[in-house]
Write a protein that holds these residues in place. Sequence first.
Motif, mmCIF file in Angstrom:
data_model
loop_
_atom_site.group_PDB
_atom_site.id
_atom_site.type_symbol
_atom_site.label_atom_id
_atom_site.label_comp_id
_atom_site.label_asym_id
_atom_site.label_seq_id
_atom_site.Cartn_x
_atom_site.Cartn_y
_atom_site.Cartn_z
ATOM 1 N N LYS A 1 0.845 -1.189 0.000
ATOM 2 C CA LYS A 1 0.000 0.000 0.000
ATOM 3 C C LYS A 1 0.881 1.241 0.000
ATOM 4 N N LEU A 2 0.544 2.169 -0.899
ATOM 5 C CA LEU A 2 1.255 3.434 -1.012
ATOM 6 C C LEU A 2 0.324 4.569 -0.616
ATOM 7 N N GLY A 3 0.764 5.423 0.287
ATOM 8 C CA GLY A 3 0.007 6.603 0.686
ATOM 9 C C GLY A 3 0.757 7.859 0.284
ATOM 10 N N VAL A 4 0.023 8.850 -0.243
ATOM 11 C CA VAL A 4 0.625 10.069 -0.765
ATOM 12 C C VAL A 4 -0.085 11.286 -0.192
ATOM 13 N N ILE A 5 0.678 12.328 0.151
ATOM 14 C CA ILE A 5 0.056 13.569 0.618
ATOM 15 C C ILE A 5 0.502 14.788 -0.167
ATOM 16 N N ASP A 6 1.581 14.679 -0.952
ATOM 17 C CA ASP A 6 2.086 15.877 -1.626
ATOM 18 C C ASP A 6 1.404 16.079 -2.980
ATOM 19 N N LYS B 1 0.837 -1.757 -11.211
ATOM 20 C CA LYS B 1 -0.231 -2.714 -11.535
ATOM 21 C C LYS B 1 0.192 -4.157 -11.308
ATOM 22 N N ARG B 2 1.368 -4.521 -11.799
ATOM 23 C CA ARG B 2 1.772 -5.932 -11.727
ATOM 24 C C ARG B 2 1.922 -6.421 -10.287
ATOM 25 N N LYS B 3 2.106 -5.478 -9.367
ATOM 26 C CA LYS B 3 2.209 -5.861 -7.952
ATOM 27 C C LYS B 3 0.887 -5.712 -7.201
ATOM 28 N N SER B 4 -0.167 -5.301 -7.891
ATOM 29 C CA SER B 4 -1.476 -5.069 -7.256
ATOM 30 C C SER B 4 -1.359 -4.141 -6.048
ATOM 31 N N VAL B 5 -0.607 -3.079 -6.225
ATOM 32 C CA VAL B 5 -0.421 -2.096 -5.152
ATOM 33 C C VAL B 5 -1.614 -1.147 -5.120
ATOM 34 N N SER B 6 -2.110 -0.859 -3.940
ATOM 35 C CA SER B 6 -3.183 0.123 -3.803
ATOM 36 C C SER B 6 -2.578 1.483 -3.472
ATOM 37 N N VAL B 7 -3.171 2.542 -4.039
ATOM 38 C CA VAL B 7 -2.683 3.904 -3.847
ATOM 39 C C VAL B 7 -3.729 4.703 -3.092
ATOM 40 N N HIS B 8 -3.300 5.395 -2.052
ATOM 41 C CA HIS B 8 -4.218 6.126 -1.175
ATOM 42 C C HIS B 8 -3.792 7.586 -1.069
ATOM 43 N N TRP B 9 -4.691 8.491 -1.428
ATOM 44 C CA TRP B 9 -4.476 9.898 -1.142
ATOM 45 C C TRP B 9 -4.960 10.189 0.271
ATOM 46 N N GLU B 10 -4.234 11.047 0.957
ATOM 47 C CA GLU B 10 -4.672 11.483 2.278
ATOM 48 C C GLU B 10 -4.667 13.005 2.330
ATOM 49 N N LEU B 11 -5.836 13.586 2.577
ATOM 50 C CA LEU B 11 -5.982 15.019 2.829
ATOM 51 C C LEU B 11 -6.830 15.168 4.078
#
Length: 334
Positions: free
Chosen positions: A240-245, A256-266
């Motif tokens: 899981k990857l979380g991003v704030i910038d 995609k090939r790793k089925s990683v989920s991406v999460h924005w946090e505000l």
Amino acid sequence: MKAVAYQNPQPITEPQALIDIELAEPVASGTDILVNVEAISVNPVDTKVRSNVTPTDQQYKILGWDAVGTVASIGEQVTLFKPGDKVWYAGAINRQGANCEYHLVDQRIVALAPKNLSCREAAAMPLTSITAWEMLFDRFNLNSESKGTLLIIGAAGGVGSMMIQLAKQLTNLTVIATASRPETQSWVRSLGADYVINHGHDLEQELQSIGLDNVNYIASLTHTEAHFTEIAAIIAPQGKLGVIDDAATLDIMPLKRKSVSVHWELMFTRSLFETEDMIEQHKLLTHVAKMVDQGKLKSTIAKDFGTINAQNLIKAHTLLESGKSKGKIVLSGF
């Protein structure tokens, strides 16, 4: 009342970038409380809004999304607080900020402040605590039994400083913090990071130097675009990857090939949209305050820039924009 504001977005080097003004004291109604602000801290969001947002009808825009103060009065629908309560909160991005003597804020995003911290120490914590908490427990869905590895990119800033502490106290994760200077590396170690690596170097090689090939969770708090190729390489399958910038572009296809989920946090999402669970910020700030009073969390104050006025806030914005700050910058009193 005294306030610090601006009318037109300008570089911080311009004399009108922030100015001292006088405004009428606001009146609390509905679910709002009126807070006599005693201390504030400065966040990157302050510099972003000042640089990009033009107030409507040539009105003044007041920044400031971290505050500690005393409840002066309450709206007719307020049930959580009474005049005289000492409170802390981060406010709402779609309303005026707290760089003023009296500030209106919805009770659902406010909590009683920690008893064992000064107003200055407490003011360093609300926005970053909310952001770190929501990333860990609302976006990544971690809990006290969660195991694995968490990499925090840009860990010496305000959010990273709280995320290290919350992850160590409330999960079983191994926490790897990135920092590039001796003083910031020392800072994140003091907050409890298990390992410290340098984001100025290749992150894959840095991880290998501490015996790791990949990590389960990545909180990318700054320069996500610059690190994205490395992030795709080092995140574990189904990670899981979380991003704030604010990346200009972010092509997530390599994940995609790793089925990683991406999460924005505000952390402003709940107040901006007045979500049904908006009161969760009241609850989590209450929990954080209790952890502070139990000695489990410490303030991330790093710089005290003195009185709340335009001159001192300009200094704070200048330091933040330099990219060389650590922890939080606070100001107190008018």
